[in-house]
Design an enzyme around this catalytic site. Structure first.
Site, PDB file in Angstrom:
ATOM      1  NE  ARG A 118      -4.012  -2.072   1.949  1.00 18.14           N
ATOM      2  CZ  ARG A 118      -3.983  -3.061   2.846  1.00 18.14           C
ATOM      3  NH1 ARG A 118      -3.164  -2.996   3.872  1.00 18.14           N
ATOM      4  NH2 ARG A 118      -4.792  -4.084   2.716  1.00 18.14           N
ATOM      5  CE  LYS A 140      -1.653  13.156 -14.690  1.00 19.04           C
ATOM      6  NZ  LYS A 140      -2.083  13.635 -16.019  1.00 19.04           N
ATOM      7  CD  GLU A 182       5.482  15.503 -22.778  1.00 18.33           C
ATOM      8  OE1 GLU A 182       4.719  16.482 -22.666  1.00 18.33           O
ATOM      9  OE2 GLU A 182       5.090  14.318 -22.700  1.00 18.33           O
ATOM     10  CE  LYS A 224       4.138  16.946 -14.463  1.00 20.33           C
ATOM     11  NZ  LYS A 224       4.258  15.705 -15.182  1.00 20.33           N
ATOM     12  CD  GLU A 234      -5.219  15.358 -15.499  1.00 19.56           C
ATOM     13  OE1 GLU A 234      -4.012  15.070 -15.424  1.00 19.56           O
ATOM     14  OE2 GLU A 234      -5.951  14.950 -16.403  1.00 19.56           O
ATOM     15  NE  ARG A 238      -0.600  16.316 -12.973  1.00 19.37           N
ATOM     16  CZ  ARG A 238       0.171  15.576 -12.220  1.00 19.37           C
ATOM     17  NH1 ARG A 238       0.006  15.595 -10.915  1.00 19.37           N
ATOM     18  NH2 ARG A 238       1.130  14.823 -12.745  1.00 19.37           N
ATOM     19  CG  ASN A 242      -3.138  15.361 -19.841  1.00 20.23           C
ATOM     20  OD1 ASN A 242      -2.092  14.747 -19.685  1.00 20.23           O
ATOM     21  ND2 ASN A 242      -4.084  15.395 -18.927  1.00 20.23           N
ATOM     22  CG  HIS A 245      -0.266  14.283 -23.452  1.00 19.32           C
ATOM     23  ND1 HIS A 245       0.304  15.509 -23.736  1.00 19.32           N
ATOM     24  CD2 HIS A 245       0.668  13.606 -22.727  1.00 19.32           C
ATOM     25  CE1 HIS A 245       1.510  15.560 -23.202  1.00 19.32           C
ATOM     26  NE2 HIS A 245       1.758  14.429 -22.585  1.00 19.32           N
ATOM     27  CG  HIS A 249      -1.900   9.131 -24.576  1.00 17.88           C
ATOM     28  ND1 HIS A 249      -2.473   9.433 -23.375  1.00 17.88           N
ATOM     29  CD2 HIS A 249      -0.570   9.364 -24.414  1.00 17.88           C
ATOM     30  CE1 HIS A 249      -1.545   9.830 -22.520  1.00 17.88           C
ATOM     31  NE2 HIS A 249      -0.388   9.811 -23.131  1.00 17.88           N
ATOM     32  CG  HIS A 262       4.954  10.196 -24.376  1.00 17.65           C
ATOM     33  ND1 HIS A 262       3.627   9.855 -24.294  1.00 17.65           N
ATOM     34  CD2 HIS A 262       5.088  11.353 -23.680  1.00 17.65           C
ATOM     35  CE1 HIS A 262       2.985  10.757 -23.561  1.00 17.65           C
ATOM     36  NE2 HIS A 262       3.849  11.679 -23.180  1.00 17.65           N
TER      37      HIS A 262
HETATM   38  P1  NAD Z   1      11.874   5.762 -22.266  1.00 17.94           P
HETATM   39  O1  NAD Z   1      11.783   5.608 -20.817  1.00 17.94           O
HETATM   40  O2  NAD Z   1      11.434   4.639 -23.130  1.00 17.94           O
HETATM   41  O3  NAD Z   1      13.367   6.155 -22.617  1.00 17.94           O
HETATM   42  C1  NAD Z   1      13.714   6.351 -23.958  1.00 17.94           C
HETATM   43  C2  NAD Z   1      14.915   5.486 -24.377  1.00 17.94           C
HETATM   44  O4  NAD Z   1      16.106   6.076 -23.885  1.00 17.94           O
HETATM   45  C3  NAD Z   1      14.881   4.075 -23.837  1.00 17.94           C
HETATM   46  O5  NAD Z   1      15.397   3.214 -24.814  1.00 17.94           O
HETATM   47  C4  NAD Z   1      15.823   4.161 -22.642  1.00 17.94           C
HETATM   48  O6  NAD Z   1      16.383   2.927 -22.289  1.00 17.94           O
HETATM   49  C5  NAD Z   1      16.868   5.097 -23.162  1.00 17.94           C
HETATM   50  N1  NAD Z   1      17.613   5.853 -22.173  1.00 17.94           N
HETATM   51  C6  NAD Z   1      17.174   6.337 -20.992  1.00 17.94           C
HETATM   52  N2  NAD Z   1      18.109   7.124 -20.459  1.00 17.94           N
HETATM   53  C7  NAD Z   1      19.161   7.101 -21.291  1.00 17.94           C
HETATM   54  C8  NAD Z   1      20.430   7.729 -21.287  1.00 17.94           C
HETATM   55  N3  NAD Z   1      20.773   8.597 -20.345  1.00 17.94           N
HETATM   56  N4  NAD Z   1      21.281   7.480 -22.293  1.00 17.94           N
HETATM   57  C9  NAD Z   1      20.920   6.642 -23.305  1.00 17.94           C
HETATM   58  N5  NAD Z   1      19.723   6.044 -23.391  1.00 17.94           N
HETATM   59  C10 NAD Z   1      18.861   6.281 -22.387  1.00 17.94           C
HETATM   60  O7  NAD Z   1      11.053   7.040 -22.768  1.00 17.94           O
HETATM   61  P2  NAD Z   1      10.875   8.515 -22.185  1.00 17.94           P
HETATM   62  O8  NAD Z   1      10.713   9.365 -23.364  1.00 17.94           O
HETATM   63  O9  NAD Z   1      11.901   8.840 -21.180  1.00 17.94           O
HETATM   64  O10 NAD Z   1       9.490   8.402 -21.420  1.00 17.94           O
HETATM   65  C11 NAD Z   1       8.302   8.089 -22.092  1.00 17.94           C
HETATM   66  C12 NAD Z   1       7.323   7.513 -21.104  1.00 17.94           C
HETATM   67  O11 NAD Z   1       7.009   8.482 -20.119  1.00 17.94           O
HETATM   68  C13 NAD Z   1       6.015   7.089 -21.729  1.00 17.94           C
HETATM   69  O12 NAD Z   1       5.636   5.842 -21.224  1.00 17.94           O
HETATM   70  C14 NAD Z   1       5.042   8.147 -21.270  1.00 17.94           C
HETATM   71  O13 NAD Z   1       3.729   7.684 -21.176  1.00 17.94           O
HETATM   72  C15 NAD Z   1       5.602   8.508 -19.933  1.00 17.94           C
HETATM   73  N6  NAD Z   1       5.235   9.840 -19.453  1.00 17.94           N
HETATM   74  C16 NAD Z   1       4.762   9.946 -18.187  1.00 17.94           C
HETATM   75  C17 NAD Z   1       4.454  11.177 -17.668  1.00 17.94           C
HETATM   76  C18 NAD Z   1       4.007  11.300 -16.239  1.00 17.94           C
HETATM   77  O14 NAD Z   1       3.590  12.388 -15.841  1.00 17.94           O
HETATM   78  N7  NAD Z   1       4.122  10.253 -15.458  1.00 17.94           N
HETATM   79  C19 NAD Z   1       4.620  12.325 -18.455  1.00 17.94           C
HETATM   80  C20 NAD Z   1       5.108  12.187 -19.738  1.00 17.94           C
HETATM   81  C21 NAD Z   1       5.420  10.927 -20.228  1.00 17.94           C
HETATM   82  N1  GLY Z   2       2.189  14.651 -18.109  1.00 15.96           N
HETATM   83  C1  GLY Z   2       0.924  15.151 -17.658  1.00 15.96           C
HETATM   84  C2  GLY Z   2       0.845  15.327 -16.183  1.00 15.96           C
HETATM   85  O1  GLY Z   2       1.757  15.065 -15.458  1.00 15.96           O
HETATM   86  O2  GLY Z   2      -0.183  15.732 -15.690  1.00 15.96           O
END
Ligand code: NAD
Ligand code: GLY
Length: 359
Positions: A118, A140, A182, A224, A234, A238, A242, A245, A249, A262
């Site tokens: 939890r 998130k 972003e 942010k 949200e 907030r 998006n 998005h 998505h 993404h």
């Molecule tokens: P990712 O985590 O897939 O990383 C991108 C690539 O870069 C991967 O192949 C990873 O292994 C590689 N990588 C990571 N760090 C590295 C480094 N320093 N050097 C070399 N390679 C490296 O993608 P991302 O773009 O970081 O994140 C996308 C994800 O984030 C999606 O799933 C999206 O839905 C999510 N997201 C979440 C939020 C939130 O608020 N939680 C907001 C935006 C996006």
């Molecule tokens: N990436 C959208 C949020 O964090 O609300």
């Protein structure tokens, strides 16, 4: 090093931004509450940065989970690998989960932290531009379902975000651009001054100019942190984060997770939101072209894939957390730098803007 704060009362936490932060043990260890920790990373990031983090854990009982790399592995099956490691080590409620990687690792580890016994401590060490400017901040957490992205998740804040900008030196150009999408979002949704700065400094960002990158990360996180502090779960503004998005998505899910990054989906989605805003008479065609040009400059796509029909696209858009009572709510623009959320739009105009192009 710059320190920002996400202001959430007794759940407030710092965001550290700077170079070579992974070398500073105390930035990490002061936020580890109990005497055990699990580092979650992936097969790409582990050879690059795992030892740097692990060396600081010293006498703290710890283990490591190395997940496969990719958006297609952000799911319930792979999440189980984290629970397996926690349980087989008999890690208790005082344990700390450390997410070392991009947004995929941050989101899945965050969801594990939110749900294991939890809720246990969470530390975010984002290593992509996208995760440093967005996903590691704000709490998130989620995994994907095959029918919809981020459909299973929780709001769960970390204890600290450690954004070591030196890690971006190993990121490839396509991933850098994905993160810039972003960054562009913050300017469009509410920070016109930053939008102006981005128009001037896009080339510097693409060339990884350290001071331009540091400024873009700081300004994005400031934006942010301010929005999240005002509306953590949200219920209102907030949702503006998006922008692009719902369209994005749909592309990510429709094309198969991992095909479009993404940020690429978000970039195209922001152009589509701009076109829709123009069709509704809020912004001019010149504004749409300005947005599209900035996104192209960042080496990001601006047109939805031909493989998705308008009908299929809208079906995918309907699986979105902003859908209320069956109606898709959209984030649109009143002006560049001024976004709003609405369900008051013409369905035909939405259909029209899916496969059309401007400029
Ligand atoms: P990712 O985590 O897939 O990383 C991108 C690539 O870069 C991967 O192949 C990873 O292994 C590689 N990588 C990571 N760090 C590295 C480094 N320093 N050097 C070399 N390679 C490296 O993608 P991302 O773009 O970081 O994140 C996308 C994800 O984030 C999606 O799933 C999206 O839905 C999510 N997201 C979440 C939020 C939130 O608020 N939680 C907001 C935006 C996006
Ligand atoms: N990436 C959208 C949020 O964090 O609300």
């Amino acid at each position: 090093m710059i320190t920002l704060n996400v202001d959430l009362g007794d759940r407030s936490y710092p965001i550290y931004i700077g170079t070579d932060l992974l070398g500073q043990a105390d930035l990490l260890t002061q936020h580890i509450a109990g005497n055990s920790a699990l580092i979650v990373t992936n097969e790409t990031v582990a050879p690059l940065y795992l030892e740097k983090v692990k060396q600081h854990l010293g006498s703290i009982k710890h283990d490591v989970v190395i997940l496969p790399d990719g958006e297609q592995f952000k799911n319930l099956d792979v999440l189980n690998q984290i629970y397996d490691a926690l349980l087989s080590n008999q890690f208790d409620r005082n344990t700390t989960l450390i997410a070392l990687g991009g947004g995929v690792i941050g989101d899945i580890t965050g969801f594990a932290a939110a749900t294991y016994q939890r809720g246990v401590n969470l530390i975010q060490i984002p290593t992509t531009l996208l995760s440093q400017v967005d996903s590691s901040v704000g709490g998130k957490t989620a995994v994907n379902h095959k029918l919809g992205k981020n459909m299973i998740g929780a709001f769960y804040q970390p204890k600290v975000v450690i954004a070591d900008t030196s890690t971006l030196n190993t990121l490839d150009d396509r991933q850098l651009s994905s993160g810039i999408a972003e960054v562009i979002k913050y300017g469009l949704l509410g920070d016109i001054e930053f939008h102006g700065w981005l128009k001037e400094h896009m080339k510097a960002l693409l060339h990884r100019d350290p001071s331009a990158l540091a400024y873009a990360i700081e300004r994005s996180c400031q934006n942010k942190a301010e929005i999240v502090s005002a509306d953590e779960k949200e219920s209102g503004q907030r949702a503006l984060l998006n922008l692009g998005h719902t369209f994005g998505h749909a592309i990510e899910t429709g094309m198969g997770y991992g095909e479009w990054l993404h940020g690429e989906g978000v970039a195209t989605g922001m152009v589509m939101a701009a076109i829709m805003s123009c069709k509704m008479g809020n912004i001019s065609e010149a504004d749409v072209c300005e947005i599209k040009h900035l996104i192209e400059l960042a080496k990001l796509p601006t047109h939805a894939p031909e493989a998705l029909t308008a009908k299929g696209f809208k079906k995918l858009m309907a699986v979105d957390k902003k859908v209320q009572d069956g109606k898709i709510r959209l984030i649109l623009l009143n002006a560049i730098g001024d976004a709003y959320i609405t369900d008051d739009y013409d369905e035909d105009q939405l259909t029209d803007c899916i496969n059309c192009s401007y400029c």
